[in-house]
Every structure is written in structure tokens, then in C-alpha cells.
Design a protein around this motif. Structure first.
Motif, short mmCIF file in Angstrom:
data_model
loop_
_atom_site.label_atom_id
_atom_site.label_comp_id
_atom_site.label_asym_id
_atom_site.label_seq_id
_atom_site.Cartn_x
_atom_site.Cartn_y
_atom_site.Cartn_z
N UNK A 54 0.85 -1.19 0.00
CA UNK A 54 0.00 0.00 0.00
C UNK A 54 0.89 1.24 0.00
N UNK A 55 1.17 1.75 -1.17
CA UNK A 55 2.07 2.89 -1.34
C UNK A 55 1.55 4.13 -0.62
N UNK A 56 0.25 4.34 -0.67
CA UNK A 56 -0.34 5.52 -0.02
C UNK A 56 -0.07 5.51 1.48
N UNK A 57 -0.25 4.38 2.12
CA UNK A 57 -0.02 4.28 3.56
C UNK A 57 1.46 4.48 3.89
N UNK A 73 2.25 8.20 3.50
CA UNK A 73 1.64 8.98 4.57
C UNK A 73 2.43 8.81 5.87
N UNK A 74 2.78 7.58 6.21
CA UNK A 74 3.52 7.31 7.44
C UNK A 74 4.90 7.96 7.39
N UNK A 75 5.57 7.87 6.26
CA UNK A 75 6.89 8.48 6.11
C UNK A 75 6.80 9.99 6.24
N UNK A 76 5.81 10.59 5.61
CA UNK A 76 5.61 12.04 5.68
C UNK A 76 5.39 12.48 7.12
N UNK A 113 7.35 15.08 12.07
CA UNK A 113 7.59 15.00 13.50
C UNK A 113 9.06 15.27 13.83
N UNK A 114 9.97 14.75 13.02
CA UNK A 114 11.40 15.01 13.24
C UNK A 114 11.72 16.50 13.08
#
Length: 63
Positions: free
Chosen positions: A32-35, A38-41, A46-47
């Protein structure tokens, strides 16, 4: 076209490679590329936020 022997080991190797290719194609369909994006973004944001909160550029240097 290169010459291929007809020995059993070459046939086994070809079957193993075909199985690997089929498995990789199936796995690729399930990703699931979208997930992932999104998680990486969210993690990167946050960093960056943490860098500003802690006023430490060292957090992003090792990215």
C-alpha cells in the motif's frame, strides 16, 4: 540466444527463478504505497518539529 544446457540443475534454477519472480509480483500488488508515503511524511514532519522544539539541528543531520 545463448546456449543453455538441459541438465537438471539448470531446470531447477529456472523453476526457482520463476517462483521468485511470481512471488515478488504478488507481494508488489499487496504493498500500500499511499499508507507508506503517509507514514513516512508524518515521521519526517515530527522530526522537523522536534528539531525546532529542541533547537538542535543535529537531529536532521543524520537523515
Amino acid at each position: 540466444m545463448p546456449y543453455r544446457c538441459s541438465c537438471n540443475k539448470a531446470k531447477e534454477e529456472l523453476k526457482a527463478k520463476e517462483f521468485l519472480l511470481e512471488t515478488l509480483v504478488k507481494l508488489r500488488r499487496d504493498v500500500d504505497i499511499e499508507t507508506i508515503n503517509k507514514t513516512t511524511k508524518e515521521a519526517l514532519i515530527e522530526e522537523i518539529d522536534r528539531t525546532y522544539r529542541e533547537k538542535s539541528e543535529d537531529i536532521l543531520k543524520y537523515r
